[in-house]
Enzyme design. Sequence first.
Site, mmCIF file in Angstrom:
data_model
loop_
_atom_site.group_PDB
_atom_site.id
_atom_site.type_symbol
_atom_site.label_atom_id
_atom_site.label_comp_id
_atom_site.label_asym_id
_atom_site.label_seq_id
_atom_site.Cartn_x
_atom_site.Cartn_y
_atom_site.Cartn_z
ATOM 1 N N ASP A 198 0.825 -1.207 0.000
ATOM 2 C CA ASP A 198 0.000 0.000 0.000
ATOM 3 C C ASP A 198 0.864 1.264 0.000
ATOM 4 O O ASP A 198 1.852 1.343 0.746
ATOM 5 C CB ASP A 198 -0.853 -0.055 1.284
ATOM 6 C CG ASP A 198 -2.010 0.919 1.296
ATOM 7 O OD1 ASP A 198 -2.945 0.726 0.513
ATOM 8 O OD2 ASP A 198 -1.974 1.861 2.110
ATOM 9 N N GLU A 261 1.728 -0.224 -4.777
ATOM 10 C CA GLU A 261 0.735 0.800 -5.110
ATOM 11 C C GLU A 261 1.436 2.141 -5.051
ATOM 12 O O GLU A 261 1.880 2.586 -3.993
ATOM 13 C CB GLU A 261 -0.441 0.789 -4.131
ATOM 14 C CG GLU A 261 -1.565 1.693 -4.614
ATOM 15 C CD GLU A 261 -2.368 2.383 -3.518
ATOM 16 O OE1 GLU A 261 -3.501 2.762 -3.777
ATOM 17 O OE2 GLU A 261 -1.844 2.573 -2.399
HETATM 18 C C1 NOJ Z 1 -4.779 2.680 -0.680
HETATM 19 C C2 NOJ Z 1 -5.829 1.636 -0.458
HETATM 20 O O1 NOJ Z 1 -6.093 0.969 -1.664
HETATM 21 C C3 NOJ Z 1 -7.034 2.336 0.117
HETATM 22 O O2 NOJ Z 1 -8.171 1.493 0.148
HETATM 23 C C4 NOJ Z 1 -6.677 2.850 1.481
HETATM 24 O O3 NOJ Z 1 -7.757 3.591 2.014
HETATM 25 C C5 NOJ Z 1 -5.427 3.751 1.427
HETATM 26 N N1 NOJ Z 1 -4.386 3.225 0.590
HETATM 27 C C6 NOJ Z 1 -4.860 3.946 2.812
HETATM 28 O O4 NOJ Z 1 -4.303 2.751 3.278
#
Ligand code: NOJ
Length: 532
Positions: A198, A261
């Site tokens: 993440d 991500e």
């Molecule tokens: C990206 C995640 O995909 C999302 O769902 C989340 O709220 C944020 N990062 C914070 O962790």
Amino acid sequence: MSWWKTGIFYQIYPRSFMDSNDDGIGDLRGITDRLDYLAWLGVDAIWLSPCFPSPMKDFGYDVADYIDIHPDFGTLTDFDALIAAAKRRDMRVILDLVPNHTSDQHAWFIESRSSRDNPKRDWYIWHDPKPDDSPPNNWMSYFGGPAWRFDETTGQYYLHNFLAEQPDLNWRNPAVKAAIFDAMRFWFERGVAGFRVDTIDRMLKDPELRDNPPNPDWQPGDNPTEQFLRVYSENRPGIHELIAEFRPVFDEYKDRVIIGEIAYSMNPHDITGFYGTDEQPELHLPFNFALILLAWDAATIRRFVDTYESLLPPDSWPNYVLGNHDRQRLFSRLGDAQGRVAAMLLLTLRGTPFIYQGEELGMHDGYVAREDFQDPQGRNIGISRDYCRTPFHWSPGEYAGFSTVKPWLPVAADYRARNVETEMFDPTSTLNFYRHLMHLRRWHPALHAGAYRALDAIDGCYVYLREQGGDRFLIALNFTAAPKVVTLPSLDSASATSLISTHMDEERLDQPVNLAAPLHLRPNEGLLIRLG
Ligand code: NOJ
Ligand code: CA
């Protein structure tokens, strides 16, 4: 070639996939029970959104313990059973690692906030108020309001780029690194094939905590959290070195994949910069969200793919994403007809495809009334992610076969027509379209491993080749609702057969194509043609 290059990934949002114990919340046993469906579909690896203990303020992206399973989802024993069952089907499982922040209920944060001289104080980012008691700077949370929360006990603010219940870890502290890397090893030992990490590019913040500059493009009425450019609150120098430090932990084990991500960007440079170099490798797959962001236009998409391909560092591998648990669903965004064209693009490009659960059914966003919003982003700034997180559709029965009781989010209105049971027996369904394409991709080396080359096509169409040795394919996609006639260059092949059309009618299934004549594409039609 590595499994994560040739395979197809499928994202499971565990709360909404399958409920095995009648509490309205999806769980690990539900996933295990449905692995045969995923194998039938042609999935090689599943990525589970977080299933760790969590107060669920951000539905699992607020982790209270990195090395256990939330009771709503099951137990570690259930997890081991899932891994074993997946392995029997030759399917890999990857988990979601959330290293940027923990839950405020994580033992580390409870300690950190207990006193200024607690050994874990520096695991998070604490700072004194300004002389007028206001927060240390102007940084804003992604979920609305300031990114700082005042803590009475110790009289300082702590940083939270997301919810106040998601304090940011201090990645400049080596003890934080060591602790997260150990958590990764815990799951690797249990057979996890990798992690989706993440917000990996946003972990380092400016040590001087300088104010973010105003965003010149922002206007009143725009998303309030974008009022300032996030120049100092994330993505600081040193981030590439930090990401590179994750790699050796993956390399301690065999064949593990790190998918990151990174910030959503339409600029291919922003994505390819996160592969790293030979000397300092970073991510195997930095998520490419461009197909979610770009205008849905053949020339635009082609230009992006060609540039992205040309910028990839040697030996690195592309990837494509059309949707996830944070974004409007593909078929809601592009409509049913272009949804299928997009799916054909995803499943025939060179690069690892990621499918978000329900995409293969042509699922649309659900409807959730404002007063029923669960997602904190929806509640705080009105941009709800609940719509794309409604329960998966297994059948036309009550609650779409997801549960026997009222699910945590309402089932979307289209479940009677778009569900596994109904679509499985309809030869022209979106589900059978996906399945057919996924199996063609698996079967043919040209499609999962071959080279890519775009051909010049008329406006509104995107036409390209995938080739590996004698295995050759032509893909022709009509991005418009008008019929198109494409004149092809000489392709030097004796014969051609159309294997599948987005329209899924007999007309194009296994039919000979005359390459000497122009190619006719019907409105919104994509064609996969095998060259002999
Ligand atoms: C990206 C995640 O995909 C999302 O769902 C989340 O709220 C944020 N990062 C914070 O962790
Ligand atoms: Ca359950």
